[in-house]
Design an enzyme around this catalytic site. Sequence first.
Site, PDB file in Angstrom:
ATOM      1  CB  SER A  16      -0.916  -0.015   1.230  1.00 41.61           C
ATOM      2  OG  SER A  16      -1.874   1.018   1.123  1.00 41.61           O
ATOM      3  CD  GLU A  17      -0.939   5.771  -2.756  1.00 45.41           C
ATOM      4  OE1 GLU A  17      -0.857   5.442  -3.924  1.00 45.41           O
ATOM      5  OE2 GLU A  17      -1.700   6.656  -2.345  1.00 45.41           O
TER       6      GLU A  17
END
Lengths: 108, 234
Positions: A16-17
């Site tokens: 997840s960024e």
Amino acid sequence: MIAGYVPAGIDVMFQSENGMLGVGAPPTDDWADPDLINAGKQPVTELPGCSFFASEESFAMIRGGHMDMSILGAMQVDEHGNLANWTIPGKMAKGMGERWIWWRLRDE
Amino acid sequence: MNKVVRTASEAVADIAHGSTVMLGGFGLCGIPENLIAALVERRVKGLHTISNNMGVDGFGMGLMLEAGMIASHIGSYVGENRLLEAMVLKKELDLTLIPQGTLAERIRAGGAGIPAFYVPTGLGTMVADGKETRQIGGRFYILEQALHADVALIKAWKGDRLGNLVYRKTARNFNPSMATAAKLTIAEVEELVEPGNLDPDHITTPGIYVNRVVLGAEYRKPIESKFIKSGGAA
């Protein structure tokens, strides 16, 4: 969202960024940790072996080509696979998705 | 050495009108909510903010927006804030959107003494307009400039009076890089501990980057997008 459709027996690690590798399913009860969210700002859980890191490192790992696959959300796609994924001419642009990342998976 | 300031109000008391201010956080996760509240109380105007998002209507940076404190904003995604959309369309606020990885790296570069760097992201799009491009090793890249600020307002989990900071889970996000890229870095923490109580191997932001530390009076930490399922599938 995509994580919910991975067939059993296939071992996938999601990034997840916002700074996490090894994102787990949403919490299953009323408990949610506000310090533990995915890029859609939804609460998630930790899988064994997960790790946390800062935004610049998150995108270094994406831009640096360390991901095997990316899953993108888009507003429009053409027959060549070109994506429109961040702005509509004359309308308010809310932000862009980068080429390699799997954010903006929410319905808008 | 003691960088501890008693209250958030005291910590932000000298932030001038028109300052460039970086604010840590991703959505509402890891935002300096006590420092934002103190700044809103002071009604500092004409701020140029740099932050990944813009809070939501009614919380986080949304409060600064509602108080008319922001003149311009640099971020990567602002979709959760209706007031911002209205202000941008009426040209009351100058908004610059940057691909998120480029935003993070521009801040990192700012703190690391690197004036500019080449990236492929945004090549051939509006993002590249007016920027130098260069071919390196057969690929084209655009030149992106480092970002700096007068003030960085950041949020950590634990800190000591030397300014050493430890973050918790995904609340780390933009906080460590912003801590390095401003002339004045103010950190709010949930727990203030004695020097030596943080494992030196776990300190993410060494105290050298931090000018002031304040213990947050209270934390609301709202969850922006409730998506809790029974049964376990993501």
